[in-house]
Structures are given as C-alpha cells and as structure tokens.
Design an enzyme around this catalytic site. Structure first.
Site, mmCIF file in Angstrom:
data_model
loop_
_atom_site.group_PDB
_atom_site.id
_atom_site.type_symbol
_atom_site.label_atom_id
_atom_site.label_comp_id
_atom_site.label_asym_id
_atom_site.label_seq_id
_atom_site.Cartn_x
_atom_site.Cartn_y
_atom_site.Cartn_z
ATOM 1 N N ASP A 3 34.728 -83.661 -10.383
ATOM 2 C CA ASP A 3 33.754 -84.614 -9.846
ATOM 3 C C ASP A 3 34.474 -85.413 -8.763
ATOM 4 O OD1 ASP A 3 31.392 -86.259 -9.656
ATOM 5 O OD2 ASP A 3 32.427 -87.790 -10.807
ATOM 6 N N SER A 4 33.722 -86.243 -8.059
ATOM 7 C CA SER A 4 34.348 -87.100 -7.046
ATOM 8 C C SER A 4 35.232 -88.163 -7.697
ATOM 9 C CB SER A 4 33.279 -87.781 -6.201
ATOM 10 O OG SER A 4 32.514 -88.653 -7.011
ATOM 11 N N TYR A 35 31.285 -89.264 -2.755
ATOM 12 C CA TYR A 35 30.720 -88.102 -2.081
ATOM 13 C C TYR A 35 29.306 -88.398 -1.562
ATOM 14 C CZ TYR A 35 34.220 -84.784 -4.022
ATOM 15 O OH TYR A 35 35.351 -84.078 -4.330
ATOM 16 N N GLY A 36 28.624 -89.278 -2.274
ATOM 17 C CA GLY A 36 27.178 -89.454 -2.062
ATOM 18 C C GLY A 36 26.792 -89.885 -0.667
ATOM 19 N N CYS A 67 29.187 -82.737 -10.846
ATOM 20 C CA CYS A 67 28.835 -83.658 -9.770
ATOM 21 C C CYS A 67 27.544 -83.164 -9.136
ATOM 22 C CB CYS A 67 29.956 -83.669 -8.729
ATOM 23 S SG CYS A 67 29.573 -84.685 -7.299
ATOM 24 N N ASN A 68 26.533 -84.008 -9.162
ATOM 25 C CA ASN A 68 25.242 -83.633 -8.577
ATOM 26 C C ASN A 68 25.342 -83.471 -7.066
ATOM 27 O OD1 ASN A 68 22.865 -84.203 -10.760
ATOM 28 N ND2 ASN A 68 24.664 -85.450 -11.140
ATOM 29 N N GLU A 146 33.087 -96.934 -10.308
ATOM 30 C CA GLU A 146 34.469 -96.655 -9.910
ATOM 31 C C GLU A 146 35.342 -97.911 -9.999
ATOM 32 O OE1 GLU A 146 36.034 -93.625 -8.731
ATOM 33 O OE2 GLU A 146 34.278 -92.585 -9.502
ATOM 34 N N CYS A 178 23.025 -88.421 -11.291
ATOM 35 C CA CYS A 178 24.390 -88.600 -10.786
ATOM 36 C C CYS A 178 25.229 -88.798 -12.034
ATOM 37 C CB CYS A 178 24.475 -89.817 -9.875
ATOM 38 S SG CYS A 178 26.179 -90.275 -9.478
ATOM 39 N N THR A 179 26.343 -88.072 -12.118
ATOM 40 C CA THR A 179 27.099 -88.115 -13.379
ATOM 41 C C THR A 179 27.750 -89.480 -13.621
ATOM 42 O OG1 THR A 179 28.931 -87.032 -12.204
ATOM 43 C CG2 THR A 179 27.488 -85.633 -13.536
ATOM 44 N N HIS A 180 27.779 -90.325 -12.609
ATOM 45 C CA HIS A 180 28.297 -91.686 -12.831
ATOM 46 C C HIS A 180 27.298 -92.581 -13.572
ATOM 47 C CE1 HIS A 180 31.311 -90.638 -9.798
ATOM 48 N NE2 HIS A 180 31.894 -91.821 -9.944
#
Ligand code: DGL
Length: 262
Positions: A3-4, A35-36, A67-68, A146, A178-180
């Site tokens: 993922d990012s 990344y988004g 990561c989407n 993050e 979004c995986t976050h």
C-alpha cells in the site's frame, strides 16, 4: 502485499487472522505516499515496482494490492506481466457492498484518484446488482491516518463536510473505498449514524486471498505459524511505532525498502 502507507495494514490484519500459517511481506510506500492526489500514471509505475519487488526480492507466491488507488490506476498490464496471481481490493469491496444493502441505496468514499477513475462505478455495475451508487472523494482523510490522528475534533469537522452528500443520499451501506479509512471508522460512523452499515474491503479481500490460493493449491498447511515482515520506503522507526499501534503486536520490526534507481 503493498500500500502507499499504513492503510493496507487493515487488509494485512484480516489476512493474518484468516490465514495464520501464511508468510506475509507488507511494503508500505510511506516514502512516496499519498497516492490519492498523484497522477494515476505515477501510481501505476509505483505499483509495478512494488509488485515486482515482492516477487523477485521476497519470492511472493501471490501479490495483494492492498490499495484502492493503485488498483484504480489499472492492474491489467501488471496482471499480464507478473508470474503470480494479483488480488486487488476493489472487486471484493464492491461485492461486499451490494450484499450488505437492504434498500439498494449505497455509497462509496475513497481518494481523489480512485473516485476520478470510475473504478468503483464499473465494479458495482459488474456485480449486476440493481443498486444506486453515490460516491465522494475524501481528500485529507489519509493524511490524518498517516499522522496517527484517527479521532478528535479536526477529523470530525472534515468528515462532516466531506460526508454531507453521502448523508443526503439516504444510503444504508457505505463502502470505505480506501484501505486507510477503516482506521477512521468511529468518526465516519458517528457522522453517518447507526442506520448506515460501514463496509470495509479488508475481510472480503482476505477471503479472496484464501480462495485464490486454495484454487491454485498454494495454501500452506495449517500446522505452522507464518512469518510476518514489514517493510517501508520511509522512516522505518516511525513505521514500526505507528504501524504497531494500528496493526498490533506482529509489527515489532520494520525493514527498509528502496525503489529501483533511475
Ligand atoms: N490506502 C490507499 C487506498 O486505498 C491510498 C491512500 C493514499 O496514499 O492516498 O486508496
């Protein structure tokens, strides 16, 4: 799996819980996140570097794109090139979403890149379910995660503003695309209210990993404990500290990863 940054740890957690015998290598590309907000061509390039590194340097037998945004950037070339199966988070998430709704009014939120790509609209149409889909980008959510700031007034104010169109659409299921975002589930749920079910692609993706490995005869015998390695392209100490808070005790060390030169 990659993922990012920290978001894919939601998928890592679900995979470790479901498949404890499997070895897992997780790369968080914190040196290049987010990344988004980046052009999708750049994200596609990062995904190639990370996936190839997992295969070449870590001998991965399958790659999970946790990561989407990287999935939305397009995995077709990668799927053709890579000698191992690639599992993404968008198709499993869309399936879980349409299975959850009772009213047929559903929503998805994600990064600007993911939403602009139209990948979720296509994935929901592909399920064939007769649902109406509302979507919204949530710039800023990833940055809070993050920084390890997963609750509080600031996140709440932003969530209220960004989720207003979703609230107005009167949906009964909201996919965290979004995986976050599962790390912000408490705040998102407080804004949406108790009648809206939050759907995360993490569990569904872990089941997909199990099915794909099973079909290909690649599952490990259950009588062993898998080894877990966590790797980051950013500050490894920060990754270990915050990552352990988010994932749990398995994340007790972090190794360094560097993108190929040039
Ligand atoms: N966690 C990632 C996703 O699922 C990307 C977050 C970011 O780096 O913007 O989209």
């Amino acid at each position: 799996m990659f993922d990012s940054g920290f978001g894919g740890l939601t998928v890592a957690r679900a995979t470790i819980d479901l498949l404890p015998a499997e070895d897992l290598v997780y790369i968080g590309d914190t040196g290049r996140y987010p990344y988004g907000s980046k052009p999708l061509e750049d994200v596609r390039e990062y995904a190639h570097e990370l996936a190839w590194s997992l295969v070449r340097d870590y001998e991965a037998k399958a790659v999970v794109v946790a990561c989407n945004t990287a999935t939305a950037a397009g995995l077709d070339d990668l799927r053709r090139e890579l000698p191992v199966p690639i599992i993404d988070v968008i198709a499993p998430g869309a399936r879980a979403l349409v299975q959850t709704t009772q009213t047929g009014r559903v929503a998805v939120i994600g990064t600007v890149g993911t939403m602009a790509s139209g990948a979720y609209v296509r994935a929901v149409v592909d399920t064939g379910a007769p649902v109406s889909l509302t979507s919204a980008a949530c710039p800023g959510f990833v940055e809070f995660v993050e920084r390890g700031q997963t609750s509080g007034d600031e996140v709440m104010v932003l969530a209220e503003r960004l989720l207003a169109p979703i609230r107005d659409a009167d949906v009964d299921a909201l996919l965290l695309g979004c995986t976050h975002y599962p790390f912000l589930a408490r705040t998102i749920s407080d804004v949406m209210g108790g009648d809206v079910t939050l759907v995360s692609s993490a569990d569904e993706t872990a089941f997909e990993v199990m099915h794909r490995l099973g079909e290909l005869g690649l599952l490990r015998d259950a009588d062993r404990i898998g080894r877990h390695r966590f790797v980051s392209s950013g500050d490894v100490e920060v990754f270990r500290e915050l990552g352990a808070q988010l994932l749990g005790p398995e994340l007790d060390h972090t190794e360094s990863w560097r993108p190929p030169a040039g």
